[in-house]
Design a protein around this motif. Structure first.
Motif, PDB file in Angstrom:
ATOM      1  N   UNK A   1       0.835  -1.197   0.000  1.00 33.23           N
ATOM      2  CA  UNK A   1       0.000   0.000   0.000  1.00 33.23           C
ATOM      3  C   UNK A   1       0.873   1.252   0.000  1.00 33.23           C
ATOM      4  N   UNK A   2       1.918   1.257   0.805  1.00 37.50           N
ATOM      5  CA  UNK A   2       2.834   2.396   0.827  1.00 37.50           C
ATOM      6  C   UNK A   2       3.495   2.570  -0.533  1.00 37.50           C
ATOM      7  N   UNK A   3       3.879   1.460  -1.133  1.00 33.65           N
ATOM      8  CA  UNK A   3       4.497   1.505  -2.456  1.00 33.65           C
ATOM      9  C   UNK A   3       3.507   2.042  -3.488  1.00 33.65           C
ATOM     10  N   UNK A   4       2.276   1.595  -3.404  1.00 31.85           N
ATOM     11  CA  UNK A   4       1.254   2.085  -4.329  1.00 31.85           C
ATOM     12  C   UNK A   4       0.996   3.574  -4.118  1.00 31.85           C
ATOM     13  N   UNK A   5       0.986   3.999  -2.852  1.00 38.79           N
ATOM     14  CA  UNK A   5       0.790   5.425  -2.561  1.00 38.79           C
ATOM     15  C   UNK A   5       1.945   6.254  -3.116  1.00 38.79           C
ATOM     16  N   UNK A   6       3.164   5.764  -2.966  1.00 39.49           N
ATOM     17  CA  UNK A   6       4.334   6.460  -3.496  1.00 39.49           C
ATOM     18  C   UNK A   6       4.239   6.574  -5.021  1.00 39.49           C
ATOM     19  N   UNK A   7       3.854   5.476  -5.642  1.00 38.28           N
ATOM     20  CA  UNK A   7       3.703   5.494  -7.097  1.00 38.28           C
ATOM     21  C   UNK A   7       2.595   6.456  -7.532  1.00 38.28           C
TER      22      UNK A   7
END
Length: 66
Positions: free
Chosen positions: A14-20
């Motif tokens: 989720x954090x990775x998706x938010x960063x993207x």
């Protein structure tokens, strides 16, 4: 324990998706700014062309016939 690692992986994803998503938003904003700048330059070129052409038409030219 297996459940805990699944939650951790899910949160990392989720954090990775938010960063993207933030990166995509930033890129979209930069592209929009670039397009706006290009449109501004285009308008300025067109205005310059029109004013230069109008000024050229106003100039009195000497007659080639005596």
């Amino acid at each position: 324990m297996l459940e805990l690692s699944s939650k951790t992986e899910g949160m990392a994803m989720t954090e990775d998706e938010e960063r993207k998503a933030r990166e995509r938003d930033e890129i979209a904003a930069r592209v929009a700014a670039f397009r706006a700048t290009q449109e501004k330059f285009k308008r300025e070129r067109e205005e310059y062309f029109v004013s230069t052409l109008e000024n050229a038409r106003k100039v009195e030219r000497p007659s080639l016939w005596p």
